[in-house]
Design a protein around this motif. Structure first.
Motif, PDB file in Angstrom:
ATOM      1  N   ALA A  12       0.833  -1.198   0.000  1.00 57.23           N
ATOM      2  CA  ALA A  12       0.000   0.000   0.000  1.00 57.23           C
ATOM      3  C   ALA A  12       0.870   1.252   0.000  1.00 57.23           C
ATOM      4  O   ALA A  12       0.582   2.223  -0.718  1.00 57.23           O
ATOM      5  CB  ALA A  12      -0.925  -0.005   1.215  1.00 57.23           C
ATOM      6  N   ALA A  13       1.948   1.238   0.786  1.00 58.04           N
ATOM      7  CA  ALA A  13       2.838   2.397   0.865  1.00 58.04           C
ATOM      8  C   ALA A  13       3.594   2.605  -0.445  1.00 58.04           C
ATOM      9  O   ALA A  13       3.703   3.726  -0.944  1.00 58.04           O
ATOM     10  CB  ALA A  13       3.818   2.221   2.021  1.00 58.04           C
ATOM     11  N   ALA A  14       4.128   1.515  -1.007  1.00 57.56           N
ATOM     12  CA  ALA A  14       4.896   1.633  -2.250  1.00 57.56           C
ATOM     13  C   ALA A  14       4.018   2.137  -3.392  1.00 57.56           C
ATOM     14  O   ALA A  14       4.434   3.004  -4.179  1.00 57.56           O
ATOM     15  CB  ALA A  14       5.503   0.276  -2.615  1.00 57.56           C
ATOM     16  N   GLY A  15       2.803   1.596  -3.501  1.00 53.79           N
ATOM     17  CA  GLY A  15       1.893   2.056  -4.536  1.00 53.79           C
ATOM     18  C   GLY A  15       1.518   3.516  -4.344  1.00 53.79           C
ATOM     19  O   GLY A  15       1.428   4.278  -5.311  1.00 53.79           O
ATOM     20  N   PHE A  16       1.302   3.914  -3.098  1.00 54.39           N
ATOM     21  CA  PHE A  16       0.949   5.297  -2.808  1.00 54.39           C
ATOM     22  C   PHE A  16       2.051   6.247  -3.270  1.00 54.39           C
ATOM     23  O   PHE A  16       1.782   7.258  -3.938  1.00 54.39           O
ATOM     24  CB  PHE A  16       0.695   5.454  -1.311  1.00 54.39           C
ATOM     25  N   VAL A  17       3.291   5.917  -2.952  1.00 50.83           N
ATOM     26  CA  VAL A  17       4.402   6.789  -3.331  1.00 50.83           C
ATOM     27  C   VAL A  17       4.563   6.834  -4.847  1.00 50.83           C
ATOM     28  O   VAL A  17       4.706   7.912  -5.447  1.00 50.83           O
ATOM     29  CB  VAL A  17       5.712   6.321  -2.662  1.00 50.83           C
ATOM     30  N   ALA A  18       4.508   5.652  -5.503  1.00 48.16           N
ATOM     31  CA  ALA A  18       4.824   5.570  -6.936  1.00 48.16           C
ATOM     32  C   ALA A  18       3.735   6.131  -7.836  1.00 48.16           C
ATOM     33  O   ALA A  18       4.037   6.791  -8.837  1.00 48.16           O
ATOM     34  CB  ALA A  18       5.112   4.120  -7.315  1.00 48.16           C
ATOM     35  N   ILE A  19       2.468   5.861  -7.507  1.00 51.44           N
ATOM     36  CA  ILE A  19       1.413   6.234  -8.455  1.00 51.44           C
ATOM     37  C   ILE A  19       0.401   7.230  -7.894  1.00 51.44           C
ATOM     38  O   ILE A  19      -0.623   7.489  -8.519  1.00 51.44           O
ATOM     39  CB  ILE A  19       0.671   4.995  -8.999  1.00 51.44           C
ATOM     40  N   SER A  20       0.726   7.818  -6.730  1.00 55.35           N
ATOM     41  CA  SER A  20      -0.139   8.871  -6.206  1.00 55.35           C
ATOM     42  C   SER A  20       0.680  10.071  -5.730  1.00 55.35           C
ATOM     43  O   SER A  20       0.509  11.175  -6.236  1.00 55.35           O
ATOM     44  CB  SER A  20      -1.003   8.342  -5.051  1.00 55.35           C
ATOM     45  N   LEU A  21       1.566   9.870  -4.765  1.00 62.61           N
ATOM     46  CA  LEU A  21       2.294  10.985  -4.181  1.00 62.61           C
ATOM     47  C   LEU A  21       3.224  11.667  -5.194  1.00 62.61           C
ATOM     48  O   LEU A  21       3.166  12.895  -5.376  1.00 62.61           O
ATOM     49  CB  LEU A  21       3.092  10.503  -2.975  1.00 62.61           C
ATOM     50  N   LEU A  22       4.080  10.878  -5.859  1.00 58.57           N
ATOM     51  CA  LEU A  22       5.019  11.481  -6.815  1.00 58.57           C
ATOM     52  C   LEU A  22       4.311  12.171  -7.975  1.00 58.57           C
ATOM     53  O   LEU A  22       4.678  13.295  -8.345  1.00 58.57           O
ATOM     54  CB  LEU A  22       6.007  10.419  -7.320  1.00 58.57           C
ATOM     55  N   PRO A  23       3.294  11.543  -8.594  1.00 55.98           N
ATOM     56  CA  PRO A  23       2.577  12.263  -9.656  1.00 55.98           C
ATOM     57  C   PRO A  23       1.903  13.545  -9.164  1.00 55.98           C
ATOM     58  O   PRO A  23       1.840  14.531  -9.892  1.00 55.98           O
ATOM     59  CB  PRO A  23       1.539  11.239 -10.123  1.00 55.98           C
ATOM     60  N   THR A  24       1.405  13.542  -7.929  1.00 56.23           N
ATOM     61  CA  THR A  24       0.776  14.751  -7.403  1.00 56.23           C
ATOM     62  C   THR A  24       1.796  15.872  -7.246  1.00 56.23           C
ATOM     63  O   THR A  24       1.518  17.037  -7.568  1.00 56.23           O
ATOM     64  CB  THR A  24       0.125  14.462  -6.036  1.00 56.23           C
ATOM     65  N   LEU A  25       2.990  15.528  -6.787  1.00 53.66           N
ATOM     66  CA  LEU A  25       4.015  16.536  -6.537  1.00 53.66           C
ATOM     67  C   LEU A  25       4.735  16.988  -7.798  1.00 53.66           C
ATOM     68  O   LEU A  25       5.212  18.130  -7.873  1.00 53.66           O
ATOM     69  CB  LEU A  25       5.044  15.999  -5.529  1.00 53.66           C
ATOM     70  N   THR A  26       4.819  16.087  -8.801  1.00 53.78           N
ATOM     71  CA  THR A  26       5.660  16.393  -9.969  1.00 53.78           C
ATOM     72  C   THR A  26       4.880  16.553 -11.267  1.00 53.78           C
ATOM     73  O   THR A  26       5.475  16.959 -12.275  1.00 53.78           O
ATOM     74  CB  THR A  26       6.693  15.260 -10.177  1.00 53.78           C
ATOM     75  N   THR A  27       3.595  16.201 -11.303  1.00 49.94           N
ATOM     76  CA  THR A  27       2.738  16.171 -12.509  1.00 49.94           C
ATOM     77  C   THR A  27       3.164  15.080 -13.487  1.00 49.94           C
ATOM     78  O   THR A  27       2.648  15.029 -14.605  1.00 49.94           O
ATOM     79  CB  THR A  27       2.722  17.523 -13.268  1.00 49.94           C
ATOM     80  N   PHE A  28       4.075  14.190 -13.084  1.00 46.87           N
ATOM     81  CA  PHE A  28       4.587  13.148 -13.973  1.00 46.87           C
ATOM     82  C   PHE A  28       4.219  11.786 -13.413  1.00 46.87           C
ATOM     83  O   PHE A  28       4.511  11.489 -12.264  1.00 46.87           O
ATOM     84  CB  PHE A  28       6.109  13.274 -14.103  1.00 46.87           C
ATOM     85  N   ASN A  29       3.556  10.964 -14.233  1.00 50.13           N
ATOM     86  CA  ASN A  29       3.092   9.653 -13.776  1.00 50.13           C
ATOM     87  C   ASN A  29       3.505   8.589 -14.805  1.00 50.13           C
ATOM     88  O   ASN A  29       2.712   8.187 -15.648  1.00 50.13           O
ATOM     89  CB  ASN A  29       1.577   9.665 -13.606  1.00 50.13           C
TER      90      ASN A  29
END
Length: 370
Positions: free
Chosen positions: A147-164
Motif C-alpha cells: 500500500a505504501a509503495a503504490g501510494f508513493v509511486a502512483i499517487s504521491l510522486l505524480p501529485t508533486l511532480t505532474t509526472f506519472n
C-alpha cells in the motif's frame, strides 16, 4: 445479504459522478465570471472520488471472494443493451448526434472503450483471481508495504511532480482493488505498519477529518489556481489538477469516505439495496457519448444565474438523473435481466456451473488447468 451502508455509498458515488459530468460536459462560457467558473469546477471534484469508491468497494468484497461468471456476464450484457438501445433511439430521434466515430464505438462498446470505466472494470474483474493470489500470499506487513509503495509511486510522486510514468487507469484500479481488501482486513483487526501506508495515514487523521480536509484543499486549490490563471497568467496546471483519481487529496478523500460508510452500522434497507443495483445502469445511460452530447448543452441556461444557482442546480440535476436512470434500469432488470438469467439457468445450468467452477478455481491453492 448486501450491506446497506456500502450499497448507500454506491448511490452517493454515482450521484457525485453525475455532478462531475454536469461540470465537465456542460456548455460553459470560456471567460465567464470567476465565481461562476469556480462553482462549476467545485462540482467536478466528486467524479473521480466516486470512481475510486466503486473500485474500493469491489476489492472490499472480492479480494477474499470468487469471480462469478454471472456477474461478469451481467456487466457485459447491460453495457451492450444500453449502447445498442440508445444508439437505436437517437438514430430515429436525432441522427445528427450520431457521428461515424460514435457509431463505431457504440457497436463495440467494450472493445472501443465507449465507457472507459466499464472496459477497465471488466479487465479488473477478469484479473481479480490473480490479484487475489497476490493478496493472499502477502503478510499483513507485506500488504502495508505494498500500500505504501503504490501510494508513493502512483499517487504521491505524480501529485508533486505532474509526472506519472507507470500509472494508468487499469494499474490504478488494480491498486485500489488491493487497498479495498486491505481495508476489509483492518475492519477485522489487522493494523497497517508502514508509515506511508495511506490507510494508516487516514486512520491517524480520522476518516471524517480526512474527507472534509481533502475536500477543502481541492476546492481552495481550484479557487487559487483559477484566480492565478486570470490575474497572473499561471498555466502550469489547471484548476482541476487535484480532482483526478490518483491525486493525493482525491485518493485520501475516497479512503476517508469509504471508512465513514463502512463504519456506519446501518440496518438493512431493501430500498437502498435495490437502488444500488441500478447504479451502473444510471452510468451507462447518462454517460453514453450520444446522450451526453444531447443532455448537458440543454442545461447551459443555469450559468448566468450565478454560483449558488450553479451548485444547487448541479446537485438537483444529479439527483434527477439518478432517479430517472434508476427507474429505467429497474424496469430493464425486472423485464429483461431477471427473465433472461432464469432462462439461462434452465437451459444452460450445468454448463454455467462448470464455467463458474472453472473461474472459481482460478487462483485457488492447488488449482490446475483442466
Amino acid at each position: 445479504m448486501r450491506s446497506s451502508n456500502i450499497e448507500l455509498l454506491r448511490i452517493v458515488s454515482m450521484v457525485l459522478i453525475v455532478m462531475f459530468h454536469f461540470s465537465v460536459h456542460g456548455s460553459w462560457p470560456a471567460e465567464g465570471p470567476l465565481a461562476s467558473d469556480i462553482a462549476v469546477e467545485c462540482l467536478s471534484f466528486g467524479g473521480k472520488l466516486g470512481v475510486n469508491c466503486f473500485v474500493l468497494i469491489t476489492g472490499y468484497f472480492m479480494v477474499s471472494g470468487r469471480l462469478r461468471l454471472a456477474s461478469l456476464l451481467r456487466v457485459v450484457l447491460e453495457t451492450w443493451f444500453y449502447s445498442f438501445a440508445l444508439l437505436g433511439i437517437f438514430l430515429i430521434a436525432d441522427p445528427t448526434l450520431v457521428t461515424e466515430e460514435k457509431l463505431r464505438r457504440a457497436l463495440t462498446p467494450i472493445a472501443s472503450g465507449e465507457y472507459w470505466f466499464v472496459t477497465c472494470y471488466l479487465a479488473l474483474m477478469v484479473a481479480s483471481p490473480s490479484l487475489n493470489v497476490l493478496y493472499r500470499h502477502l503478510s499483513p506487513a507485506g500488504r502495508s508495504r505494498l500500500a505504501a509503495a503504490g501510494f508513493v509511486a502512483i499517487s504521491l510522486l505524480p501529485t508533486l511532480t505532474t509526472f506519472n510514468p507507470i500509472g494508468n487507469d487499469l494499474v490504478w484500479f488494480f491498486y485500489l482493488y488491493l487497498i479495498g481488501g486491505w481495508l476489509r482486513e483492518q475492519r477485522d483487526g489487522a493494523r497497517p505498519q508502514c508509515v506511508l501506508d495511506p490507510t494508516r495515514i487516514v486512520g491517524h487523521w480520522g476518516a471524517e477529518r480526512t474527507f472534509a480536509g481533502c475536500v477543502l484543499v481541492v476546492w481552495a486549490s481550484m479557487a487559487a489556481i483559477g484566480w492565478a490563471r486570470r490575474e497572473l497568467g499561471f498555466d502550469f496546471v489547471g484548476p482541476d489538477y487535484l480532482i483526478w483519481q490518483y491525486m493525493v487529496p482525491t485518493f485520501f478523500a475516497a479512503i476517508g469516505l469509504f471508512r465513514i460508510f463502512a463504519a456506519w452500522e446501518m440496518p438493512c434497507s431493501p430500498w437502498v439495496n435495490m437502488l444500488a443495483k441500478t447504479a451502473l445502469g444510471v452510468y451507462l445511460i447518462h454517460d453514453n457519448p450520444i446522450v451526453r452530447a444531447w443532455l448537458w448543452p440543454h442545461l447551459a441556461w443555469v450559468y448566468p444565474l450565478g454560483p449558488a444557482a450553479i451548485i444547487a442546480f448541479g446537485l438537483g440535476s444529479a439527483l434527477a438523473v439518478f432517479a430517472l436512470g434508476s427507474l429505467i434500469d429497474y424496469g430493464r432488470i425486472a423485464l429483461l435481466e431477471r427473465p433472461f438469467f432464469r432462462w439461462l439457468e434452465r437451459s444452460w445450468g450445468p454448463q454455467m456451473q462448470k464455467a463458474g467452477a472453472w473461474l472459481a478455481d482460478i487462483g485457488q491453492p492447488g488449482a490446475r488447468p483442466s
